[in-house]
Scaffold this active site. Structure first.
Site, PDB file in Angstrom:
ATOM      1  CB  SER A 258      -0.920   7.338  -1.157  1.00 36.23           C
ATOM      2  OG  SER A 258      -0.734   6.244  -1.287  1.00 36.23           O
TER       3      SER A 258
ATOM      4  CE1 TYR B 226      -6.667   7.566  -1.101  1.00 33.29           C
ATOM      5  CE2 TYR B 226      -5.068   5.570  -2.061  1.00 33.29           C
ATOM      6  CZ  TYR B 226      -4.974   7.068  -1.315  1.00 33.29           C
ATOM      7  OH  TYR B 226      -4.617   7.114  -0.235  1.00 33.29           O
TER       8      TYR B 226
END
Length: 286
Positions: free
Chosen positions: A146, A159
């Site tokens: 990401s 995360y």
């Protein structure tokens, strides 16, 4: 080589393909003429996408699989190679989010992030890589990191940590593949920016502690989602970069590259991360 020449006619296995960028990759892979294996823990979502792709003339198969289960992922790999033949593209995409201060994060939520986002990728690599090696045929392995994998973001620590871990895993795996001489295996890291997904809607929160801060961060991410990139468009960009043999596959090259540059500057100058004005939480406002 273009994406159709590189991937067309091959088998694509995509975890977490029931929604978000995973579904976008599945849809675009089917447009390239790939046989698509839609893997998701949500059987209804996987079946619905299978029906959609099949109705458009594509060959699509849905499989319910929890990527946290190493045996289930190994069975998936065995089934794919037995029933469909060599896998040309494996996308370890399944992932979940978490909001809130780290000290408020429930232990079970932390463990789930680690198990899905990190161990799920490991399970995919361990199940499929020996088969990829054995065939000797060109194959691609994408691990979904990401923009968060090169950033520091408060109130999403589990995360963000997991995406840093996936990026490091993928960089090291690339070196190991080179070291072992497996030139036919192309290991690549995908770093999406904001892409349309339900990951923020379904993200974990906190039951105790500063619930307002956690939900404020969720709201901020949902606001970003409103202007996010279409998942199929994102997949098209990633496929083009992959076919061009890049290692870092960026959905929004300029935007994600700027985050990479900022990360490099932080490390090279050894300065501490700094909050942006937009990251400051005002309890009085909630």
């Amino acid at each position: 080589m273009n994406p159709r020449e590189t991937f067309g006619g091959g088998v694509a296995v995509i975890t977490g393909a029931g929604a978000g960028i995973g579904a976008g990759v599945a849809r675009y892979a089917s447009r390239l003429g790939m046989t698509v294996v839609i893997v998701d823990i949500d059987g209804d979502a996987a079946a619905a996408l299978r029906d959609e792709l099949s109705a458009n003339g594509a060959r699509a198969i849905d499989v319910v699989c929890d990527v946290r289960d190493a045996v289930a992922v190994a069975d998936l790999a065995e089934k794919c190679y037995r029933d469909l033949g060599p896998v040309r593209l494996l996308v370890n995409n399944a992932g979940i989010e978490q909001f809130g201060y780290l000290w408020d994060t429930p232990v079970e939520n932390w463990n789930r992030i680690v198990d899905v986002n990190i161990t799920g990728v490991f399970n995919g690599v361990r199940a499929f890589m020996p088969k990829m090696i054995a065939t000797g045929e060109p194959t691609w392995l994408w691990n979904m990191s990401s923009i968060g994998g090169v950033a520091s973001v408060p109130l999403q620590t589990p995360y963000i940590m997991s995406k840093h871990a996936v990026l490091a895993l993928t960089e090291c795996l690339r070196l190991e593949v080179d070291l072992a001489g497996h030139r036919h295996i192309h290991v690549q890291a995908v770093l999406p920016g904001a892409v349309v997904s339900n990951i923020f809607d379904t993200a974990g929160g906190v039951a105790d502690g500063d619930v307002a801060a956690a939900e404020s961060q969720r709201e901020a991410m949902l606001n970003i989602k409103a202007g996010a990139m279409d998942a199929v468009t994102a997949a098209e960009v990633v496929f083009e970069q992959s076919a061009d043999d890049r290692f870092y596959l960026l959905t929004q090259p300029d935007y994600v590259s700027s985050a990479m540059t900022e990360r490099a500057e932080i490390l090279s100058t050894q300065r501490a991360p700094r909050l942006r004005a937009t990251q400051r939480f005002d309890p009085a406002a909630h």
